[in-house]
Design an enzyme around this catalytic site. Structure first.
Site, PDB file in Angstrom:
ATOM      1  N   ARG A   1       7.280  -0.040   1.632  1.00 61.78           N
ATOM      2  CA  ARG A   1       7.155  -1.142   2.587  1.00 61.78           C
ATOM      3  C   ARG A   1       5.915  -1.980   2.301  1.00 61.78           C
ATOM      4  O   ARG A   1       4.940  -1.483   1.749  1.00 61.78           O
ATOM      5  CB  ARG A   1       7.140  -0.629   4.026  1.00 61.78           C
TER       6      ARG A   1
ATOM      7  N   CYS B   1     -10.711  -8.389  15.362  1.00 61.13           N
ATOM      8  CA  CYS B   1      -9.624  -8.558  14.394  1.00 61.13           C
ATOM      9  C   CYS B   1      -9.967  -7.955  13.030  1.00 61.13           C
ATOM     10  O   CYS B   1     -10.980  -8.289  12.424  1.00 61.13           O
ATOM     11  CB  CYS B   1      -9.313 -10.036  14.214  1.00 61.13           C
TER      12      CYS B   1
ATOM     13  N   LYS C   1      -2.609   4.491   7.359  1.00 60.95           N
ATOM     14  CA  LYS C   1      -2.756   5.011   8.726  1.00 60.95           C
ATOM     15  C   LYS C   1      -2.569   6.522   8.712  1.00 60.95           C
ATOM     16  O   LYS C   1      -1.558   7.016   8.239  1.00 60.95           O
ATOM     17  CB  LYS C   1      -1.724   4.358   9.623  1.00 60.95           C
TER      18      LYS C   1
ATOM     19  N   ARG D   1       0.820  -1.198   0.000  1.00 57.65           N
ATOM     20  CA  ARG D   1       0.000   0.000   0.000  1.00 57.65           C
ATOM     21  C   ARG D   1       0.856   1.251   0.000  1.00 57.65           C
ATOM     22  O   ARG D   1       0.498   2.260  -0.582  1.00 57.65           O
ATOM     23  CB  ARG D   1      -0.900  -0.005   1.230  1.00 57.65           C
ATOM     24  N   TYR D   2       1.986   1.187   0.697  1.00 56.33           N
ATOM     25  CA  TYR D   2       2.869   2.346   0.832  1.00 56.33           C
ATOM     26  C   TYR D   2       4.039   2.210  -0.135  1.00 56.33           C
ATOM     27  O   TYR D   2       4.367   1.104  -0.572  1.00 56.33           O
ATOM     28  CB  TYR D   2       3.398   2.420   2.262  1.00 56.33           C
TER      29      TYR D   2
ATOM     30  N   ASP E   1     -11.029  -0.426  13.635  1.00 55.20           N
ATOM     31  CA  ASP E   1     -11.470  -0.496  12.245  1.00 55.20           C
ATOM     32  C   ASP E   1     -12.964  -0.847  12.170  1.00 55.20           C
ATOM     33  O   ASP E   1     -13.532  -1.412  13.095  1.00 55.20           O
ATOM     34  CB  ASP E   1     -10.674  -1.566  11.488  1.00 55.20           C
TER      35      ASP E   1
ATOM     36  N   CYS F   1      -3.595 -17.757  14.728  1.00 55.68           N
ATOM     37  CA  CYS F   1      -3.137 -17.007  15.887  1.00 55.68           C
ATOM     38  C   CYS F   1      -3.267 -17.904  17.121  1.00 55.68           C
ATOM     39  O   CYS F   1      -3.987 -18.894  17.099  1.00 55.68           O
ATOM     40  CB  CYS F   1      -3.986 -15.758  16.103  1.00 55.68           C
TER      41      CYS F   1
ATOM     42  N   CYS G   1      -8.685 -12.281  18.648  1.00 56.00           N
ATOM     43  CA  CYS G   1      -9.238 -11.023  19.151  1.00 56.00           C
ATOM     44  C   CYS G   1     -10.564 -10.801  18.430  1.00 56.00           C
ATOM     45  O   CYS G   1     -10.625 -10.877  17.205  1.00 56.00           O
ATOM     46  CB  CYS G   1      -8.311  -9.852  18.840  1.00 56.00           C
TER      47      CYS G   1
ATOM     48  N   ARG H   1      -8.490  -8.545  10.377  1.00 59.20           N
ATOM     49  CA  ARG H   1      -8.271  -9.547   9.341  1.00 59.20           C
ATOM     50  C   ARG H   1      -9.092 -10.804   9.613  1.00 59.20           C
ATOM     51  O   ARG H   1      -8.693 -11.910   9.217  1.00 59.20           O
ATOM     52  CB  ARG H   1      -6.770  -9.854   9.260  1.00 59.20           C
TER      53      ARG H   1
ATOM     54  N   ASP I   1      -6.839   3.965  10.556  1.00 60.38           N
ATOM     55  CA  ASP I   1      -6.487   3.300   9.310  1.00 60.38           C
ATOM     56  C   ASP I   1      -7.660   3.603   8.373  1.00 60.38           C
ATOM     57  O   ASP I   1      -8.773   3.128   8.596  1.00 60.38           O
ATOM     58  CB  ASP I   1      -6.299   1.795   9.538  1.00 60.38           C
TER      59      ASP I   1
END
Ligand SMILES: *Cc1c(COP(=O)(O)O)cnc(C)c1O
Length: 405
Positions: free
Chosen positions: A134, A150, A355, A130-131, A311, A143, A147, A152, A348
């Site tokens: 990076r 999440c 971000k 996206r950037y 998010d 995981c 969470c 994702r 974000d």
């Protein structure tokens, strides 16, 4: 200076009294050697309604939430993290992060399964570019615990029958071909769930790409499964410097003695540590809770990095707090405590803008000659702006609140 603090400066144990071992009352007969073994922790995860109800009295809403979770983000909680839950408090901030409630089934119009549009900037499966310089590399879909908020959740835990397997070879080929990428962020899922050998392979392969300078790992393993931070794992990580790590904690109670020791091992391995928190209603939406968290993080040699506005992930509305609360927390930290303890509050951007820092306003007035601003106490100051002679800066244009679709 605290006089009750039993720590000594010589041993670096300052503040130790604020860290407590995870209470193991739910597993009275698990020998310490088992409890301390990350494989045992993974094998004994709480991952079903029956397992959960054996150890905790659920509220009707939680019961429905667990049943609903079978069709989306899975339920899984390590014994270590579960032991931090106050079973007598249905609003326990640890509980809210990992035990689903019926609210997760509520659909909101602005909610999305991919709230920050990662798919749109994913040139190959498992890689988000996206950037400019990076990328985010998704190394696994698993995981240690899940969470409930999440971002994702569409990918992890084998949710919705979408069997996500990162295409590592394709991602590596992309990285070799893209010389503008100097920073690779390993995420997932949780990269530290991979075996030492697999992790060593990925890091070594990335290190062999000449233009990649900077590697970092995003992981909640030090918090969910501190036993995984073994000397052997540290020996693998040590070979691939400069390697940085972002952990994820939201509430000071997550920073137990075991977590502090795991973070100490990582810091001793030479890994600079940052923390990312998500602002969550009923978990950490107050200056007091966040201040205690960031102070404990500094004692663990972790620098608070980002505080995220939650998010717009499907089913997380009940956990989102107002943006103003995040600003209030930052204002309540900046100036009042160590600058190192103050994270950057970000949103974000929905739709994939990345971000974006959201900051309290300290500037009161600015023109070509001066800037007028307030400090953390509200006192007002003026600084004469040394604009280059003959090149006076124009006053700032009127803000244009155009919303870019
Ligand atoms: C967060 C993120 C990064 C890293 O951002 P930093 O601000 O450099 O920490 C990179 N790529 C994607 C897609 C991200 O979401």
């Amino acid at each position: 200076m605290s006089h009750e603090d039993p720590g000594t400066a010589e041993t670096g144990e300052r503040g130790l009294a604020r860290f407590h071992p995870a209470p193991r009352s739910n597993w009275p007969d698990a020998p310490f050697s088992d409890w301390n073994d990350w494989r045992w922790q993974l094998k004994n995860r709480i991952a079903s309604l029956a397992a959960l109800e054996k150890r905790i009295a659920l509220t009707p809403s939680e019961r429905r939430g667990v049943l609903h979770s079978e069709h989306k983000l899975a339920l899984a909680i390590t014994p270590h993290f579960f032991s931090l839950i106050n079973k007598n408090d249905s609003r326990c901030p640890i509980r809210r992060q990992v035990i689903p409630t019926a609210d997760e089934a509520q659909a909101d119009l602005s909610d999305a399964s991919d709230p920050v549009s990662e798919e749109a900037t994913s040139p190959v499966p498992g890689l988000v570019h996206r950037y400019p310089d990076r990328v985010l590399l998704l190394t696994t879909d698993r995981c240690a615990s899940y969470c409930r908020y999440c971002t994702r959740s569409r990918l992890v835990s084998g949710a919705s029958g979408y069997d996500f397997h990162p295409q590592l070879d394709q991602a590596l080929a992309y990285l070799r071909a893209h010389a503008e990428v100097r920073d690779v962020l390993l995420s997932g899922g949780d990269p530290l769930l991979l075996s030492d050998d697999k992790l060593d392979y990925i890091l070594r392969t990335l290190r062999a790409i000449p233009h990649i300078e900077f590697l970092r790992i995003g992981s909640r393993i030090p918090v969910f499964l501190p036993q995984r931070i073994t000397p052997e794992l540290c020996a693998v990580l040590r070979k691939h410097h400069p390697l940085w790590m972002s952990i994820h904690t939201n509430h000071p109670r997550e920073l137990t003695l075991e977590v502090r020791e795991a973070l100490g091992r990582l810091a001793d391995t030479g890994i600079p540590l940052g923390n990312q928190s998500v602002l969550l209603a009923g978990v950490n939406d107050s200056v007091e809770v966040m201040k205690e968290l960031v102070h404990k993080l500094l004692l663990c040699r972790v620098r608070p990095y980002y505080l995220y506005q939650c998010d717009l992930i499907q089913g997380s509305k009940h956990l989102r707090s107002p943006v103003g609360k995040g600003l209030e927390i930052i204002e309540g930290l900046r100036g009042f405590t160590s600058g190192y303890a103050v994270p950057q509050f970000v949103i974000d951007a929905p739709g994939g803008g990345g971000k974006v820092p959201i900051n309290p306003d300290y500037v009161i007035y600015q023109d070509a000659e001066r800037i007028v601003f307030r400090n953390y106490q509200g006192r007002v100051f003026e600084y004469p702006d040394p604009a280059a002679p003959g090149k006076k800066r124009a006053p700032p244009p009127m803000p244009d609140y155009a919303i870019i679709p």
